[in-house]
Design a protein around this motif. Structure first.
Motif, PDB file in Angstrom:
ATOM      1  N   UNK A   1       0.855  -1.182   0.000  1.00  0.00           N
ATOM      2  CA  UNK A   1       0.000   0.000   0.000  1.00  0.00           C
ATOM      3  C   UNK A   1       0.889   1.230   0.000  1.00  0.00           C
ATOM      4  N   UNK A   2       0.588   2.189  -0.852  1.00  0.00           N
ATOM      5  CA  UNK A   2       1.322   3.456  -0.867  1.00  0.00           C
ATOM      6  C   UNK A   2       0.483   4.484  -0.132  1.00  0.00           C
ATOM      7  N   UNK A   3       1.114   5.187   0.789  1.00  0.00           N
ATOM      8  CA  UNK A   3       0.395   6.197   1.561  1.00  0.00           C
ATOM      9  C   UNK A   3       1.342   7.325   1.923  1.00  0.00           C
ATOM     10  N   UNK A   4       0.803   8.334   2.582  1.00  0.00           N
ATOM     11  CA  UNK A   4       1.615   9.464   3.036  1.00  0.00           C
ATOM     12  C   UNK A   4       1.766   9.396   4.558  1.00  0.00           C
ATOM     13  N   UNK A   5       2.712  10.156   5.055  1.00  0.00           N
ATOM     14  CA  UNK A   5       2.924  10.219   6.509  1.00  0.00           C
ATOM     15  C   UNK A   5       1.633  10.595   7.219  1.00  0.00           C
ATOM     16  N   UNK A   6       1.013  11.680   6.770  1.00  0.00           N
ATOM     17  CA  UNK A   6      -0.193  12.146   7.450  1.00  0.00           C
ATOM     18  C   UNK A   6      -1.319  11.121   7.353  1.00  0.00           C
ATOM     19  N   UNK A   7      -1.484  10.514   6.180  1.00  0.00           N
ATOM     20  CA  UNK A   7      -2.525   9.503   6.024  1.00  0.00           C
ATOM     21  C   UNK A   7      -2.335   8.341   6.985  1.00  0.00           C
ATOM     22  N   UNK A   8      -1.114   7.874   7.122  1.00  0.00           N
ATOM     23  CA  UNK A   8      -0.840   6.750   8.024  1.00  0.00           C
ATOM     24  C   UNK A   8      -0.945   7.163   9.487  1.00  0.00           C
ATOM     25  N   UNK A   9      -0.525   8.374   9.801  1.00  0.00           N
ATOM     26  CA  UNK A   9      -0.659   8.855  11.186  1.00  0.00           C
ATOM     27  C   UNK A   9      -2.137   8.875  11.581  1.00  0.00           C
ATOM     28  N   UNK A  10      -2.982   9.409  10.697  1.00  0.00           N
ATOM     29  CA  UNK A  10      -4.412   9.476  11.012  1.00  0.00           C
ATOM     30  C   UNK A  10      -5.027   8.077  11.054  1.00  0.00           C
ATOM     31  N   UNK A  11      -4.504   7.169  10.267  1.00  0.00           N
ATOM     32  CA  UNK A  11      -4.971   5.779  10.323  1.00  0.00           C
ATOM     33  C   UNK A  11      -4.599   5.150  11.666  1.00  0.00           C
ATOM     34  N   UNK A  12      -3.416   5.466  12.179  1.00  0.00           N
ATOM     35  CA  UNK A  12      -3.001   4.944  13.482  1.00  0.00           C
ATOM     36  C   UNK A  12      -3.856   5.516  14.615  1.00  0.00           C
ATOM     37  N   UNK A  13      -4.171   6.803  14.534  1.00  0.00           N
ATOM     38  CA  UNK A  13      -4.939   7.469  15.597  1.00  0.00           C
ATOM     39  C   UNK A  13      -6.408   7.053  15.548  1.00  0.00           C
ATOM     40  N   UNK A  14      -6.967   6.944  14.341  1.00  0.00           N
ATOM     41  CA  UNK A  14      -8.316   6.447  14.072  1.00  0.00           C
ATOM     42  C   UNK A  14      -9.455   7.370  14.459  1.00  0.00           C
ATOM     43  N   UNK A  15      -9.289   8.252  15.445  1.00  0.00           N
ATOM     44  CA  UNK A  15     -10.435   9.014  15.942  1.00  0.00           C
ATOM     45  C   UNK A  15      -9.945  10.335  16.538  1.00  0.00           C
ATOM     46  N   UNK A  16     -10.641  11.416  16.227  1.00  0.00           N
ATOM     47  CA  UNK A  16     -10.287  12.722  16.793  1.00  0.00           C
ATOM     48  C   UNK A  16     -10.504  12.750  18.304  1.00  0.00           C
ATOM     49  N   UNK A  17     -11.238  11.762  18.822  1.00  0.00           N
ATOM     50  CA  UNK A  17     -11.457  11.672  20.267  1.00  0.00           C
ATOM     51  C   UNK A  17     -10.293  10.964  20.964  1.00  0.00           C
ATOM     52  N   UNK A  18      -9.310  10.495  20.202  1.00  0.00           N
ATOM     53  CA  UNK A  18      -8.146   9.828  20.796  1.00  0.00           C
ATOM     54  C   UNK A  18      -7.509  10.768  21.820  1.00  0.00           C
ATOM     55  N   UNK A  19      -7.113  10.264  22.985  1.00  0.00           N
ATOM     56  CA  UNK A  19      -6.567  11.140  24.037  1.00  0.00           C
ATOM     57  C   UNK A  19      -5.328  11.936  23.603  1.00  0.00           C
ATOM     58  N   UNK A  20      -4.591  11.454  22.615  1.00  0.00           N
ATOM     59  CA  UNK A  20      -3.390  12.177  22.185  1.00  0.00           C
ATOM     60  C   UNK A  20      -3.580  12.905  20.853  1.00  0.00           C
ATOM     61  N   UNK A  21      -4.833  12.980  20.386  1.00  0.00           N
ATOM     62  CA  UNK A  21      -5.071  13.582  19.074  1.00  0.00           C
ATOM     63  C   UNK A  21      -4.609  15.036  19.003  1.00  0.00           C
ATOM     64  N   UNK A  22      -4.884  15.823  20.036  1.00  0.00           N
ATOM     65  CA  UNK A  22      -4.495  17.247  20.004  1.00  0.00           C
ATOM     66  C   UNK A  22      -2.986  17.395  19.820  1.00  0.00           C
ATOM     67  N   UNK A  23      -2.226  16.573  20.533  1.00  0.00           N
ATOM     68  CA  UNK A  23      -0.770  16.611  20.424  1.00  0.00           C
ATOM     69  C   UNK A  23      -0.314  16.167  19.025  1.00  0.00           C
ATOM     70  N   UNK A  24      -0.953  15.138  18.511  1.00  0.00           N
ATOM     71  CA  UNK A  24      -0.618  14.628  17.181  1.00  0.00           C
ATOM     72  C   UNK A  24      -1.018  15.638  16.109  1.00  0.00           C
ATOM     73  N   UNK A  25      -2.138  16.294  16.311  1.00  0.00           N
ATOM     74  CA  UNK A  25      -2.606  17.310  15.360  1.00  0.00           C
ATOM     75  C   UNK A  25      -1.567  18.430  15.206  1.00  0.00           C
ATOM     76  N   UNK A  26      -0.949  18.817  16.314  1.00  0.00           N
ATOM     77  CA  UNK A  26       0.104  19.845  16.251  1.00  0.00           C
ATOM     78  C   UNK A  26       1.274  19.372  15.394  1.00  0.00           C
ATOM     79  N   UNK A  27       1.605  18.091  15.500  1.00  0.00           N
ATOM     80  CA  UNK A  27       2.719  17.527  14.733  1.00  0.00           C
ATOM     81  C   UNK A  27       2.404  17.547  13.237  1.00  0.00           C
ATOM     82  N   UNK A  28       1.203  17.126  12.861  1.00  0.00           N
ATOM     83  CA  UNK A  28       0.892  17.020  11.435  1.00  0.00           C
ATOM     84  C   UNK A  28       0.500  18.357  10.818  1.00  0.00           C
ATOM     85  N   UNK A  29       0.228  19.356  11.637  1.00  0.00           N
ATOM     86  CA  UNK A  29      -0.085  20.690  11.098  1.00  0.00           C
ATOM     87  C   UNK A  29       1.150  21.388  10.541  1.00  0.00           C
ATOM     88  N   UNK A  30       2.338  20.965  10.985  1.00  0.00           N
ATOM     89  CA  UNK A  30       3.572  21.552  10.465  1.00  0.00           C
ATOM     90  C   UNK A  30       3.636  21.281   8.971  1.00  0.00           C
TER      91      UNK A  30
END
Length: 169
Positions: free
Chosen positions: A121-150
């Motif tokens: 499967x070919x994917x991007x960093x952000x696509x795979x990160x969001x696949x790992x997190x799975x849900x915006x309700x994930x307890x670490x989503x806010x922290x991860x969101x800051x990382x992928x917003x760069x």
């Protein structure tokens, strides 16, 4: 060297995703650069283009392993050979296209196409990160969101996916 892209490395650490770092002939090619964000990972030196022989013990110690995210340099050599070996072991392989490079864009493109044809499967960093997190309700989503917003640097792949490339049809 095969390593995680900086955002992937950060998210892998946050989520506790196991990561393995290999280095292709570090005595001659040099060590992994710090910009890749691989601190804390102990590199495994190798000369085989596939990383599988060098990390066989690690793979065998994880019978529950079903899927691998793969990124690194010299897509046509280390990434391609590792992908084919991992697919042969029955694993799903997700190649992080914006975290794989080659000295030659033609080699990179043909290797990505070959991996896709082989079942990766070919994917991007952000696509795979969001696949790992799975849900915006994930307890670490806010922290991860800051990382992928760069903003990510241009991967040089956009034109390959705009319909003009027969390898990706």
């Amino acid at each position: 060297a095969q390593a995680l892209s900086p955002p992937l490395a950060q998210v892998a650490r946050l989520l506790g995703v196991p990561a393995v770092l290999t280095e292709q002939y570090p005595a001659g090619l040099g060590p992994t650069v710090p910009e890749l964000g691989a601190e804390g990972l102990r590199p495994v030196a190798k000369t085989c283009f596939s990383m599988v022989p060098a990390v066989l013990q690690e793979l065998d110690s994880r019978p529950q392993l079903r899927s691998v995210l793969l990124c690194g340099i010299e897509t046509q050599a280390c990434i391609l050979n590792t992908t084919l070996d991992l697919l042969d072991r029955g694993l799903q392989v997700h190649v992080v296209v914006d975290a794989c490079s080659s000295r030659s864009q033609v080699d990179r493109l043909v290797a990505l196409a070959r991996m896709r044809q082989s079942g990766a499967f070919l994917s991007t960093s952000e696509g795979l990160i969001l696949q790992l997190v799975r849900d915006a309700a994930h307890p670490q989503f806010k922290e991860i969101q800051k990382i992928i917003k760069e903003p990510a640097p241009d991967s040089g792949l956009l034109s390959f996916f705009q319909g003009q490339n027969p390898l990706f049809r």
